[in-house]
Design a protein around this motif. Sequence first.
Motif, mmCIF file in Angstrom:
data_model
loop_
_atom_site.group_PDB
_atom_site.id
_atom_site.type_symbol
_atom_site.label_atom_id
_atom_site.label_comp_id
_atom_site.label_asym_id
_atom_site.label_seq_id
_atom_site.Cartn_x
_atom_site.Cartn_y
_atom_site.Cartn_z
ATOM 1 N N VAL A 176 25.545 98.839 36.701
ATOM 2 C CA VAL A 176 26.472 98.467 35.631
ATOM 3 C C VAL A 176 26.917 97.018 35.807
ATOM 4 N N SER A 179 24.033 94.536 35.144
ATOM 5 C CA SER A 179 23.793 94.300 33.723
ATOM 6 C C SER A 179 24.827 93.347 33.137
ATOM 7 N N TYR A 183 24.115 89.178 32.026
ATOM 8 C CA TYR A 183 24.462 88.609 30.717
ATOM 9 C C TYR A 183 25.395 87.407 30.876
ATOM 10 N N TYR A 190 19.437 93.335 27.708
ATOM 11 C CA TYR A 190 18.458 94.401 27.835
ATOM 12 C C TYR A 190 18.428 95.240 26.562
ATOM 13 N N TYR A 195 21.239 100.163 28.377
ATOM 14 C CA TYR A 195 22.697 100.249 28.440
ATOM 15 C C TYR A 195 23.183 101.693 28.275
ATOM 16 N N LEU A 198 23.363 103.776 31.373
ATOM 17 C CA LEU A 198 24.447 103.514 32.316
ATOM 18 C C LEU A 198 25.624 104.468 32.121
ATOM 19 N N TYR A 360 18.515 105.258 34.793
ATOM 20 C CA TYR A 360 18.596 103.810 34.542
ATOM 21 C C TYR A 360 17.371 103.085 35.093
ATOM 22 N N LYS A 364 14.832 101.180 32.602
ATOM 23 C CA LYS A 364 14.758 99.724 32.751
ATOM 24 C C LYS A 364 13.347 99.270 33.094
#
Length: 373
Positions: A176, A179, A183, A190, A195, A198, A360, A364
């Motif tokens: 989390v 990510s 950003y 992504y 997201y 998560l 995740y 991903k």
Amino acid sequence: RARATTTTTTTRARAMPVVAFATTTTSSSAMMMKNTTASSGVMRAAVAKAGRVAVVAKASSNPIETIKEKFPAAETVFYFAAWYFLNVQFNILNKQIYNYFPYPWFVSCVHLIVGLFVMAFFWGSKLVEYEQPDKDFLKALSLPAFLHAFGHCLTNVSFAAVAVSFTHTVKTLEPVFTSIGSYMVTGTVYPLPVYLSLLPIMAGVAIASATELSFTWLGFLTAMSSNVAFSARAIFSKKLMAKMSPLNLYNWVTIVALLFCLPFAFYFEGATLSAGISKAIALKGKTEFLSALALVGFYYHMYNQVAYQALGKVAPVTHAVGNVGKRVFVIGFSILALGNQISMQTAVGSAIAVLGAGLYGVVKSKTGKEGGH
């Protein structure tokens, strides 16, 4: 005229042996060249054969390499088994040490110090190829190494404050923060499924934390802070991976991180460290105490090294699933070995968080390894 004819005949007669000799010499030279060429061919064939024999002999003299070539899957299985085993052993022994020696900042330094000896062995024995960093690389390494040092120490503070199983449950939140940090730092975005994956992690940690019997704010906040540190380390060290192999990068991060850890250890625990060591020796004995510190440091460095080697053998999605399995093993065996009491709600929340972390990793890997901008 008769004399001239005789002279001409004599001259021709004399010239014939010369021509014959020249012809014989040419034939002999040709035969010698042919024989030499043939001999060279035989010699080349012999050298090639000898080379093949040498290669076979060399391969047969190293049974480990022979097994790797014949059974490549066995090497991967070995790395995963060693990764799980070393990680479980580290977590159990580490917590046992904290039960009678609650000095996590100092023990964190011990982990890294023992790692120096382990990496020196691997570099010296050529089992790991040594890579020398330049000044610019070391300068760029300083921030990831500081984040590694801070994250490692905070994780151990959490280990000392709460149950190992709870710390690992909270640490499933690391993706989390990664990510969010990606950003904020690089503008990486992504795909939506990443997201969404998560959400189970966050829900699972919330459920587990609500009824965790060993819950303390110190243990929870230090585990959360270590997530921030390790996420930032991953972001800032990504560019360095293109300049050095991951295993050597980890070794150099360990070396520089130790320099950052030592001041923290002396600041937080220096005043009472000597008394704490004396108490631990009186309780366990000098040999057992020092052996435990050395062994836990060995487990720590080796499980990280084997994790890198396992990553190099499989696809990222397989490694992500394997990481979930590792957490299941660590949480399960720590509960059994240390006798931690957990509520049913905590167990369910931990399971949701761990499975969410696996989801995740899979999503991903399949939809957005690097994201977009």
